[in-house]
Design a protein around this motif. Structure first.
Motif, PDB file in Angstrom:
ATOM      1  N   ARG A 112      39.846  36.938  42.663  1.00  0.00           N
ATOM      2  CA  ARG A 112      40.940  37.825  43.089  1.00  0.00           C
ATOM      3  C   ARG A 112      41.234  37.572  44.556  1.00  0.00           C
ATOM      4  NH1 ARG A 112      39.767  43.851  41.340  1.00  0.00           N
ATOM      5  NH2 ARG A 112      38.270  43.622  43.014  1.00  0.00           N
TER       6      ARG A 112
ATOM      7  N   GLU B  94      44.489  38.843  40.500  1.00  0.00           N
ATOM      8  CA  GLU B  94      43.576  37.946  39.784  1.00  0.00           C
ATOM      9  C   GLU B  94      44.182  36.563  39.557  1.00  0.00           C
ATOM     10  OE1 GLU B  94      41.969  39.708  36.221  1.00  0.00           O
ATOM     11  OE2 GLU B  94      41.615  41.611  37.245  1.00  0.00           O
TER      12      GLU B  94
ATOM     13  N   ASP C 166      35.679  38.331  45.791  1.00  0.00           N
ATOM     14  CA  ASP C 166      37.077  38.555  46.195  1.00  0.00           C
ATOM     15  C   ASP C 166      37.379  37.899  47.535  1.00  0.00           C
ATOM     16  OD1 ASP C 166      37.369  40.111  43.932  1.00  0.00           O
ATOM     17  OD2 ASP C 166      37.564  42.008  45.003  1.00  0.00           O
TER      18      ASP C 166
ATOM     19  N   VAL D  21      48.125  33.596  41.316  1.00  0.00           N
ATOM     20  CA  VAL D  21      47.648  34.977  41.387  1.00  0.00           C
ATOM     21  C   VAL D  21      48.642  35.904  40.677  1.00  0.00           C
ATOM     22  CG1 VAL D  21      46.988  36.835  42.959  1.00  0.00           C
ATOM     23  CG2 VAL D  21      46.496  34.454  43.571  1.00  0.00           C
TER      24      VAL D  21
ATOM     25  N   PRO E  67      47.095  43.210  46.593  1.00  0.00           N
ATOM     26  CA  PRO E  67      47.073  41.975  45.800  1.00  0.00           C
ATOM     27  C   PRO E  67      48.152  40.999  46.257  1.00  0.00           C
ATOM     28  CG  PRO E  67      47.254  43.925  44.375  1.00  0.00           C
ATOM     29  CD  PRO E  67      47.389  44.389  45.785  1.00  0.00           C
TER      30      PRO E  67
END
Length: 159
Positions: free
Chosen positions: A36, A87, A154, A82, A43
């Motif tokens: 991630r 993710e 991450d 992504v 994100p």
């Protein structure tokens, strides 16, 4: 069609096949990898993660010939896109096959698809600091080991 005709057809088809793919298929075993990416806690939807082998001799075992032009063997460079949750899953030779064993520097690029910027109207501005696009300056390293499913720590990127 008689036997000689079938043999000629098989020979011609085999010759055509060589124009599409030349050399041995890649022999590197890949291991599924996911992770991630977040920037400033959010994100990085639509960012691209790319792994660069730290061993400069790592190249694919084959060259590809497309449209009559041969492309030389390329350095192994697993990559992943992504999604909206941050993710990604890596692809090297086939979709989501993962990455070969080894140590890699990681680069991440995140373009803004909503805004075109600069003098070139076809360029989208980079949303991350430039250090993340260079394997020498990103500060991001991973090691891929032979495992059934690898979940990377991450990537928490900062301005």
């Amino acid at each position: 069609m008689h036997l000689a005709g079938w043999m000629l057809l098989a020979f011609l088809l085999a010759g055509c096949r060589e124009d599409v793919y030349r050399g041995e298929p890649p022999s590197e075993e890949c291991f599924p990898v996911q992770g991630r990416v977040f920037f400033d806690g959010k994100p990085c939807k639509n960012a691209t993660v790319r792994l660069h082998p730290l061993d400069p001799s790592r190249v694919t075992k084959s060259a590809v010939k497309l449209s009559g032009k041969e492309r030389p063997a390329q350095a192994i460079s697993p990559r992943g896109d992504v999604d909206e949750t941050g993710e990604f899953r890596l692809t090297t030779f086939e979709t989501y096959d993962g990455a070969p064993e080894g140590k890699y520097a990681v680069t991440i690029s995140w373009k803004d698809p909503e805004n075109r910027g600069g003098d070139d109207s076809n360029r989208f501005p980079e949303l991350l600091p430039t250090r993340y696009q260079n394997p020498a300056t990103s500060g991001l390293l991973v090691e891929i080991t032979p495992e059934d499913e690898i979940v990377l720590k991450d990537f928490q990127l900062v301005p």
